[in-house]
Design an enzyme around this catalytic site. Structure first.
Site, PDB file in Angstrom:
ATOM      1  CG  ASP A  64      -5.856  -6.120  -0.846  1.00 30.06           C
ATOM      2  OD1 ASP A  64      -5.248  -6.798  -1.689  1.00 30.06           O
ATOM      3  OD2 ASP A  64      -7.080  -5.989  -0.843  1.00 30.06           O
TER       4      ASP A  64
ATOM      5  CD  GLU B  12      -9.031  -3.158  -1.116  1.00 26.01           C
ATOM      6  OE1 GLU B  12      -8.140  -2.884  -0.276  1.00 26.01           O
ATOM      7  OE2 GLU B  12      -9.726  -4.177  -1.046  1.00 26.01           O
TER       8      GLU B  12
ATOM      9  CB  SER C  63      -9.364  -1.066   2.386  1.00 24.26           C
ATOM     10  OG  SER C  63      -9.180  -1.832   3.554  1.00 24.26           O
TER      11      SER C  63
END
Length: 574
Positions: free
Chosen positions: A88, A451, A477
């Site tokens: 991520d 996110e 997140s």
């Protein structure tokens, strides 16, 4: 070396290793250096998400070798394989983030297919970055072969201007830079020291949250979640995981014996108590689905409501995973929760002992302020809160750990994708009191439920974290802080109320009452719904298109298949 003898007549690997008709299959194993004795033993898949995408995964290959050593010592034959991850921190803030949640399903599916195709008898899974942890645990529960999960470990904290820093500090510094608070040299100096080692993000973000879940739910050996990735002692946990999985092959204690309704409640409790990631609200229902247990976002937030927040971890608190490890790790957190009556002590775990038995000799340390006792919590209710109202009939979720303001009301500023909102923030084209709305970013609408850390961190870096709110049908997140509500459902792509908002609509959020409302009558919402038209995404082919066709609501965990509730057989019993 173990002298154990296992009866393969009831194990899946008999289909690839036993009898004259399997001679061609055995010839492949001889080609890889195995002998008759090796082939006669149970085959244990050692699955990792090793890659060179990010520090989260870079040490997993080393740890897999230690797992294999443990398997061999305890009488098994390990077969190592890898699957994908999408990290991520690198996918954040651009279209790459659409791949993140989708990767959870790909990981689970690919591990399932590898195990099925080669008829492995058990699995040890090692994961680093966010979606790889639930992805591997979902596969274990789905297959229901003896299984042990192990986290790859957290990164060490960076050190900058006499304080510990993480990658979130770098994301927030981008906002500080755009606001003119720091210069480019400051930003460069920070980025060079923020991530000093292998390992996953150091705060109580999604990776460390789900690592805590792995212990609380019973799929990982006690204490294994805490050790930082670079420490050699992590390899000891890896070797022990290899030995334990062979005990499970012998006893046939399986994941669905471990992942019960009570175990899921324990996991949600630990998330709330640690101020963990809102993403747990997606992953716990998805894991429950693999076991055929009804456990959705509403069930998760009910646990959150009654759980004290006791672990002072970033992003809302002061400390990182290494600090919690140094005061005793997840077992210490679980000890105070258990003593306070917040955990089910009778749940069985992979080592064959119950939660209560595992915690029996754990001593809660004094003279530390990383983990508070439940008798003196940081706040009396959990660090994560569920919200419902006419703007989110299926619910939404917000991390309140470290927040001082729990109510917010203001006019909507509506954006139909994250990039447009980020651009407005970067150019300071918003004002105090605004409720920024990012929609069409849900599981179907993204597709992939992105996110929003780049945007939320920029807001915080500009000093506006307490002055605006942000809501989305996408995700946040685990590193996000501020008044940020995610998972708003139904999502915009299916015509949920968030799709009907217009600039200036007054939105009121109350994290104490658990409500999220827009000041519009039912008649006005119905009128706007009649005029609303569904949109096509730019993804009309490939993996993201395929995901959008099958994925369900965030409320249920963004599921892509019916789960164990409709099964007619289980792989482990083939």
């Amino acid at each position: 070396m173990s002298n154990r003898v296992f009866d393969k007549s009831k194990l899946p690997s008999r289909h690839v290793s036993v009898g004259p008709e399997r001679a061609p299959h055995r010839s492949y194993y001889y080609a890889m250096g195995l002998d008759e004795e090796d082939i006669a033993k149970p085959f244990v898949g050692v699955a990792t998400t090793w890659n060179e995408a990010a520090p989260c995964n870079i040490s997993l290959g080393r740890q897999a070798q230690a797992v294999k050593k443990g398997v061999i010592t305890a009488g098994g034959t390990p077969r190592e394989f890898t699957t994908i991850t999408v990290t991520d921190g690198i996918a954040m803030g651009h279209d790459g983030m659409k791949s993140s949640l989708v990767s959870r399903e790909v990981i689970a599916d690919s591990v399932e297919l590898t195990m099925r195709g080669h008829c492995y008898d058990a699995i040890v899974g090692l994961a680093g970055c966010d979606k790889s942890l639930p992805g591997l645990m979902m596969a274990m529960i789905r297959l229901n072969v003896p299984a042990v999960f192990m986290y790859g470990g957290s990164i060490l904290p960076g050190r900058f201007k006499d304080k510990d820093v993480t990658v979130v500090d770098v994301f927030e510094a981008v906002g500080m830079y755009s606001a003119g608070k720091v210069d480019e040299q400051y930003l460069h100096d920070l980025e060079c020291v923020a991530c000093p080692s292998a390992g996953s993000c150091g705060g109580q973000f999604t990776a460390n949250t789900m690592a805590c879940v792995s212990e609380a739910i019973g799929l990982a050996i006690p204490g294994s979640a805490g050790t930082p990735a670079p420490y050699e002692s992590r390899d000891e946990y890896a070797e022990a995981s290899g030995r334990v999985v062979m005990d499970l092959v012998e006893s046939q204690l399986r994941p669905r014996d471990i992942v019960t309704r009570k175990a899921l409640e324990n996991a949600a409790t630990v998330v709330a108590a640690s101020g963990g990631s809102t993403n747990a609200g997606l992953h716990l229902p998805a894991m429950a689905n693999e076991a055929g247990i009804e456990f959705d976002l509403n069930d998760v937030v009910e646990i959150f409501k009654k759980t004290p927040y006791v672990a002072d971890l970033k992003p809302g608190g002061k400390y990182v995973a290494k600090d919690m490890f140094e005061v005793g790790g997840v077992p210490v957190l679980m000890k105070t929760l258990f003593e306070g009556g917040y955990l089910h002590g009778d749940c069985i775990t992979v080592n064959g002992k119950t939660i209560a038995e595992n915690l029996e000799d754990v001593v809660f340390p004094k003279n530390q302020d990383v983990i508070y006792p439940v008798s003196n919590p940081i706040t009396p209710t959990g660090g994560v809160v569920g919200l419902k109202g006419n703007l989110a009939p299926q619910g939404g979720i917000v991390k309140v750990a470290g927040m001082k303001i729990l109510q917010f009301s203001g006019p909507a500023r509506v954006f139909d994708r994250e990039e447009d909102c980020f651009e407005a923030v970067q150019s300071n084209n918003y004002k105090k009191g605004d409720v920024l709305v990012i929609r069409y970013e849900g599981p179907r609408g993204g597709p992939g439920m992105r996110e929003m850390l780049s945007t939320t961190a920029a807001i915080y870096g500009q000093g506006m974290g307490d002055d605006v709110a942000l809501i989305t049908d996408g995700r946040f997140s685990g590193g996000t802080r501020g008044f940020c509500v995610g998972h708003v459902g139904p999502e915009a792509a299916v015509g949920g109320p968030i799709a009907l908002l217009e600039d200036g609509d007054i939105i009121t959020i109350d994290a104490e009452a658990g409500t999220i409302e827009v000041a519009l009558s039912d008649d006005e919402l119905a009128k706007r719904k009649k005029a609303w038209k569904p949109r096509k995404t730019n993804y009309q082919s490939g993996a993201l298109w395929k995901y959008a066709q099958t994925v369900g609501d965030a409320e249920k965990g963004a599921l892509t298949h019916p789960g164990a509730g409709v099964e007619t057989h289980i792989f482990a019993d083939m």
